[in-house]
Design an enzyme around this catalytic site. Structure first.
Site, PDB file in Angstrom:
ATOM      1  N   LYS A  33       0.840  -1.206   0.000  1.00 43.09           N
ATOM      2  CA  LYS A  33       0.000   0.000   0.000  1.00 43.09           C
ATOM      3  C   LYS A  33       0.874   1.256   0.000  1.00 43.09           C
ATOM      4  CE  LYS A  33      -3.816  -0.474   2.616  1.00 43.09           C
ATOM      5  NZ  LYS A  33      -4.554  -0.437   3.895  1.00 43.09           N
ATOM      6  N   THR A  83     -11.099   0.143  12.880  1.00 48.02           N
ATOM      7  CA  THR A  83     -11.606  -0.445  14.125  1.00 48.02           C
ATOM      8  C   THR A  83     -12.733  -1.409  13.746  1.00 48.02           C
ATOM      9  OG1 THR A  83     -13.098   1.473  14.354  1.00 48.02           O
ATOM     10  CG2 THR A  83     -11.039   1.518  15.615  1.00 48.02           C
ATOM     11  N   ARG A 147     -17.652  10.206   3.686  1.00 47.76           N
ATOM     12  CA  ARG A 147     -18.320   9.072   3.030  1.00 47.76           C
ATOM     13  C   ARG A 147     -17.410   8.560   1.934  1.00 47.76           C
ATOM     14  NH1 ARG A 147     -22.714  12.591   0.502  1.00 47.76           N
ATOM     15  NH2 ARG A 147     -20.865  13.882   0.470  1.00 47.76           N
ATOM     16  N   GLU A 148     -17.281   7.241   1.810  1.00 51.55           N
ATOM     17  CA  GLU A 148     -16.541   6.703   0.672  1.00 51.55           C
ATOM     18  C   GLU A 148     -17.250   7.150  -0.599  1.00 51.55           C
ATOM     19  OE1 GLU A 148     -15.861   2.496   1.134  1.00 51.55           O
ATOM     20  OE2 GLU A 148     -15.143   2.804   3.170  1.00 51.55           O
ATOM     21  N   LYS A 200     -19.571  10.838  16.654  1.00 49.38           N
ATOM     22  CA  LYS A 200     -19.368   9.990  15.480  1.00 49.38           C
ATOM     23  C   LYS A 200     -20.294   8.771  15.481  1.00 49.38           C
ATOM     24  CE  LYS A 200     -17.983   8.084  11.871  1.00 49.38           C
ATOM     25  NZ  LYS A 200     -16.751   7.954  11.192  1.00 49.38           N
ATOM     26  N   LEU A 246     -33.206   8.194   2.938  1.00 45.87           N
ATOM     27  CA  LEU A 246     -34.537   7.564   2.941  1.00 45.87           C
ATOM     28  C   LEU A 246     -34.705   6.731   1.682  1.00 45.87           C
ATOM     29  CD1 LEU A 246     -37.026  10.249   4.352  1.00 45.87           C
ATOM     30  CD2 LEU A 246     -36.100   8.212   5.481  1.00 45.87           C
ATOM     31  N   ALA A 248     -35.109   3.453   0.178  1.00 44.94           N
ATOM     32  CA  ALA A 248     -35.424   2.086   0.603  1.00 44.94           C
ATOM     33  C   ALA A 248     -34.788   1.087  -0.345  1.00 44.94           C
ATOM     34  CB  ALA A 248     -36.932   1.895   0.626  1.00 44.94           C
ATOM     35  N   CYS A 256     -18.525   0.612   7.997  1.00 50.39           N
ATOM     36  CA  CYS A 256     -18.817   1.575   9.076  1.00 50.39           C
ATOM     37  C   CYS A 256     -20.160   1.325   9.766  1.00 50.39           C
ATOM     38  CB  CYS A 256     -18.767   2.993   8.528  1.00 50.39           C
ATOM     39  SG  CYS A 256     -17.190   3.378   7.774  1.00 50.39           S
ATOM     40  N   LYS A 259     -20.926  -2.226  11.655  1.00 55.01           N
ATOM     41  CA  LYS A 259     -20.087  -2.536  12.830  1.00 55.01           C
ATOM     42  C   LYS A 259     -20.174  -1.427  13.872  1.00 55.01           C
ATOM     43  CE  LYS A 259     -16.134   0.061  11.921  1.00 55.01           C
ATOM     44  NZ  LYS A 259     -15.554   1.082  12.769  1.00 55.01           N
TER      45      LYS A 259
END
Ligand code: UGA
Length: 431
Positions: A33, A83, A147-148, A200, A246, A248, A256, A259
């Protein structure tokens, strides 16, 4: 400054800090990496990050290394490691956070500030402050809300900055780090460690709740013939509710939200306030139910029997504009149909390599039509624009039966039905 951990969060943070004019060393134990980043290649898909990385490297302000000793001399050390959920419990695994602190400790001294950005159980920052106290270094907590898929934008133009600090001098250091964003008018909240950590997880718990709420309404719509898209649009027009989160469908996944709500419940249990977060169990259950419901719809389209049938799957990433397949609802559904005996062929514009590493018994195709070839049912599981814009006429001839399940409510049912397909979606009328 140093940035420990160069995953989605750390690599973006390091490159963006260099973009703001800071001198940054990114540190990671993963040599491959580090080599990729140092040569200007982002080792995952994040729109816009390669340009920022290139600019940082060319400026000479951004470097990457596997050696934590290269963090010596930095004033600020950002901790951006993962984490994940523990293998044997819903709690967060803090091995990487503690490993990062161990790696940094030899270079810490008076005047250094360790700034946590990883999502952690409340109480972690105080523990780290105790651990590093003898070096003379101090600690602050500065949660990340990126956000990714929008990581660069969210880092350089965030909705808010939150500084959890114990001392005004640490706030002053962070104000200097983020001076450009503060000058541009980014709102700042300065608070204690616990509140900063909680902001968070509370934000992610709220987002998960919003998604599961609308998916619960989708279940009710299916039982009554209601239409979740109209219901969701009407709710979103109330400014007190708002239209975002919202949508659906198949529900939330990724590294994230799932978990984080579980770790939050586990931490609440340790703190004796488990009842306060009991509702998050339902949020998790509603979310997981969406996956089984999608599998059931596919089995129904297959006449109740998956063995010997072919299933085409569109989407493997946990959401569009990402190659991240961690806890991906799409792959969960694909794997369940494979386990039921179907041959499952998956297409994704970016996430196939990551998917293949985790699910070697799925087949993979280079095009949406390739995944649909010979299929008895096609499932749209991640709403990439590539699928939304597909002309059903181009797919009609390659499938074995014209059944489509739109698990993200991304397609226009009228167009697909006119092309001779049976169209099923989550929370929408059958015809
Ligand atoms: C989430 C939060 O949105 C970020 O603010 C946070 O910083 C990040 O987690 C984190 O903790 O690091 P992310 O995991 O990148 O960001 O993805 P989201 O855009 O939140 O989407 C999560 C999942 O919810 C995806 O699977 C998506 O498909 C699903 N989703 C989202 C829905 O099913 N419906 C919606 O209306 C919105």
């Amino acid at each position: 400054m140093s940035v420990v951990g160069t995953g989605y969060l750390g690599a973006t943070h390091a490159a963006c800090m260099a973009e703001l004019g800071h001198e940054v060393v990114g540190i990671d134990s993963d040599a491959a990496k580090v080599a990729a980043l140092a040569s200007g290649t982002v080792p995952f898909w994040e729109p816009g990050l390669d340009e920022v990385l290139q600019r940082g490297l060319e400026s000479g302000r951004l470097t990457f290394t596997t050696d934590p000793a290269d963090a010596a001399g930095a004033h600020v050390h950002f901790v951006c490691v993962g984490t994940p959920q523990k293998a044997d419990s819903p709690a967060a695994d803090l091995t990487q956070v503690h490993g990062a602190i161990d790696a940094l400790t030899p270079v810490l001294g008076p005047g250094a500030l360790v700034v946590g950005k990883s999502t952690v159980p409340v109480g972690t920052a105080a523990g780290i402050a105790d651990r590093v106290a003898e070096t003379g270094a101090r600690v602050a907590w500065n949660p990340e809300f990126l956000r990714e898929g929008h990581a660069v934008e969210d880092t350089l133009r965030p909705d808010r900055l939150v500084f959890g600090v114990r001392d005004p001098q640490d706030e002053a250091v962070l104000r200097e780090v983020y001076a450009a964003l503060l000058d541009a008018g980014t709102p700042l909240l300065v608070t204690d460690f616990a509140t900063a950590e909680l902001v968070k997880v509370a934000a992610n718990a709220f987002l998960a709740t919003k998604i599961s709420f609308i998916n619960a309404m989708a279940e009710v719509c299916e039982a009554t013939g209601g239409d979740i898209l109209t219901l969701s649009a009407a709710l979103g027009m109330d400014p007190r509710i708002g239209p975002q989160f919202l949508r659906a469908g198949l529900g939330f996944g990724g590294g994230c939200l799932p978990k984080d709500i579980r770790a939050f419940m586990a931490r609440a249990g340790e703190l004796g306030v488990d009842e306060a977060l009991m509702f998050l169990r339902d949020i998790d259950d509603i979310n997981i139910r969406r996956r089984q419901h999608t599998v059931d719809l596919a089995l129904e389209a297959l006449g109740g029997q998956a063995v010997g049938k072919r299933v085409g799957v569109w989407g493997a990433a946990f959401k569009p504009d990402s190659d991240d397949v961690r806890d991906s609802p799409a792959l969960h559904v694909a794997a369940a149909l494979r386990a039921a005996g179907a041959t499952v062929t998956v297409h994704d514009p970016r996430a196939v390599d990551n998917a293949r590493r985790l699910f070697s018994d799925l087949e993979y195709a280079d095009t949406p039509a390739g995944a649909a070839s010979g299929a008895d049912v096609v499932l749209l599981l991640t709403e990439w624009r590539d699928y939304r814009d597909l002309d059903p006429a181009l797919i009609s001839d390659v499938v074995s039966a014209r059944h489509i399940i739109d698990a993200r409510n991304a397609l226009d049912p009228v167009i697909w039905r006119e092309a001779g397909w049976t169209y099923r979606a989550l929370g929408r009328p059958i015809a």
